[in-house]
Design a protein around this motif. Structure first.
Motif, short mmCIF file in Angstrom:
data_model
loop_
_atom_site.label_atom_id
_atom_site.label_comp_id
_atom_site.label_asym_id
_atom_site.label_seq_id
_atom_site.Cartn_x
_atom_site.Cartn_y
_atom_site.Cartn_z
N PRO A 5 3.21 7.90 11.78
CA PRO A 5 2.20 6.77 12.81
C PRO A 5 0.88 6.98 11.63
O PRO A 5 0.36 6.09 11.44
CB PRO A 5 1.91 7.50 14.07
N ALA A 6 0.39 9.20 10.85
CA ALA A 6 -0.67 8.76 10.42
C ALA A 6 -0.88 8.19 9.17
O ALA A 6 -2.01 7.77 8.27
CB ALA A 6 -0.61 9.94 9.97
N HIS A 47 1.38 -0.62 7.33
CA HIS A 47 2.82 0.45 7.70
C HIS A 47 4.35 -0.19 7.03
O HIS A 47 5.42 -0.30 6.06
CB HIS A 47 3.29 0.53 8.95
N SER A 48 4.44 -1.42 7.12
CA SER A 48 5.39 -2.47 6.99
C SER A 48 5.06 -2.98 4.97
O SER A 48 6.02 -3.18 4.75
CB SER A 48 5.10 -3.67 7.23
N ASN A 49 4.21 -2.82 4.24
CA ASN A 49 4.04 -3.24 2.85
C ASN A 49 4.69 -5.02 2.56
O ASN A 49 4.66 -5.25 1.91
CB ASN A 49 4.73 -2.41 1.69
N ALA A 50 3.91 -5.28 4.11
CA ALA A 50 4.15 -7.46 4.22
C ALA A 50 3.64 -7.76 5.08
O ALA A 50 3.01 -7.02 5.42
CB ALA A 50 5.70 -7.51 4.56
N PRO A 51 3.16 -9.03 5.02
CA PRO A 51 1.99 -9.52 5.62
C PRO A 51 2.93 -10.27 6.89
O PRO A 51 4.28 -9.95 7.13
CB PRO A 51 2.85 -11.32 5.25
N MET A 86 6.98 -4.06 15.05
CA MET A 86 6.16 -2.82 15.02
C MET A 86 5.30 -3.17 16.63
O MET A 86 4.10 -4.01 16.41
CB MET A 86 5.34 -2.33 13.35
N GLU A 87 5.51 -2.14 16.90
CA GLU A 87 4.05 -1.58 17.73
C GLU A 87 3.34 -0.53 17.39
O GLU A 87 3.18 0.09 16.50
CB GLU A 87 4.57 -0.87 19.23
N VAL A 88 1.96 -1.46 17.55
CA VAL A 88 1.27 -0.85 17.85
C VAL A 88 -0.24 -0.41 18.58
O VAL A 88 -0.54 -0.83 19.20
CB VAL A 88 -0.42 -1.74 15.93
N ALA A 124 11.28 -3.97 9.36
CA ALA A 124 10.59 -2.78 9.59
C ALA A 124 10.88 -1.78 8.94
O ALA A 124 12.24 -1.34 9.97
CB ALA A 124 10.50 -2.87 10.96
N GLN A 125 10.15 -0.46 8.66
CA GLN A 125 10.68 0.25 8.38
C GLN A 125 10.49 1.06 9.65
O GLN A 125 9.72 1.63 10.05
CB GLN A 125 9.44 1.06 6.86
#
Length: 170
Positions: A5-6, A47-51, A86-88, A124-125
């Motif tokens: 998460p960090a 996190h995802s390195n994607a749009p 992904m939950e943020v 998602a990673q």
């Protein structure tokens, strides 16, 4: 590649100007939600390195108003990754810059979906929690996801096993 998460932490700071306030001199909720969406999107994209695109926004409750001239600090980090979503988690603080007093304004959860080069959802990673807070948010994310899916008509309540367990304990 598993991330923490960090690794997705975003800290965004804004100054509340007259155009951002309502007639009471408080930051407008819509303006704060706009800033929160930007911070959450940056975190999900990191996190995802994607749009990414916003899929949902959970309940936002305002604990304390943020006044004209105060700073707004928004912290965002990915709590859990699912198939393509992904939950943020967002934590929002106000700060009186004269007295340097910080106070919590609100918290919220946003959900984003990462997109591939064809604007289609992509995997998602995975994420690995580190701290006790990370673990708590990670474990709760599945129940929050099930609730979102039920409210969105994409899941039947009887299929939400982890969510049902909360109400069957006793």
């Amino acid at each position: 590649m598993v991330k923490k998460p960090a690794d997705s932490l975003i800290v965004m700071t804004e100054l509340v100007l007259p155009n951002d306030t309502n007639v009471f001199g408080n930051l407008m909720g819509g303006r704060l939600m706009y800033w929160m969406d930007i911070a959450a999107a940056l975190s999900a994209q990191k996190h995802s390195n994607a749009p990414v695109v916003t899929a949902s926004v959970d309940n936002i409750s305002f604990l304390n108003a943020i006044k004209l001239g105060n700073a707004v600090h928004i912290e965002a980090r990915v709590t859990r990754a699912f198939n393509s979503s992904m939950e943020v988690f967002l934590d929002v603080w106000g700060e009186d810059l004269v007295t340097q007093q910080k106070y919590r304004s609100n918290t919220a959860y946003y959900t984003f979906v990462a997109l591939d080069e064809h604007s289609r959802p992509k995997a998602a990673q995975p994420i690995e929690p580190e701290t006790a807070d990370d673990v708590e948010r990670y474990n709760g994310a599945l129940r929050r996801r099930q609730l979102r899916l039920i409210l969105g008509g994409k899941m039947k309540p009887d299929d939400a096993k982890e969510l049902k367990e909360l109400f069957e304990k006793g």
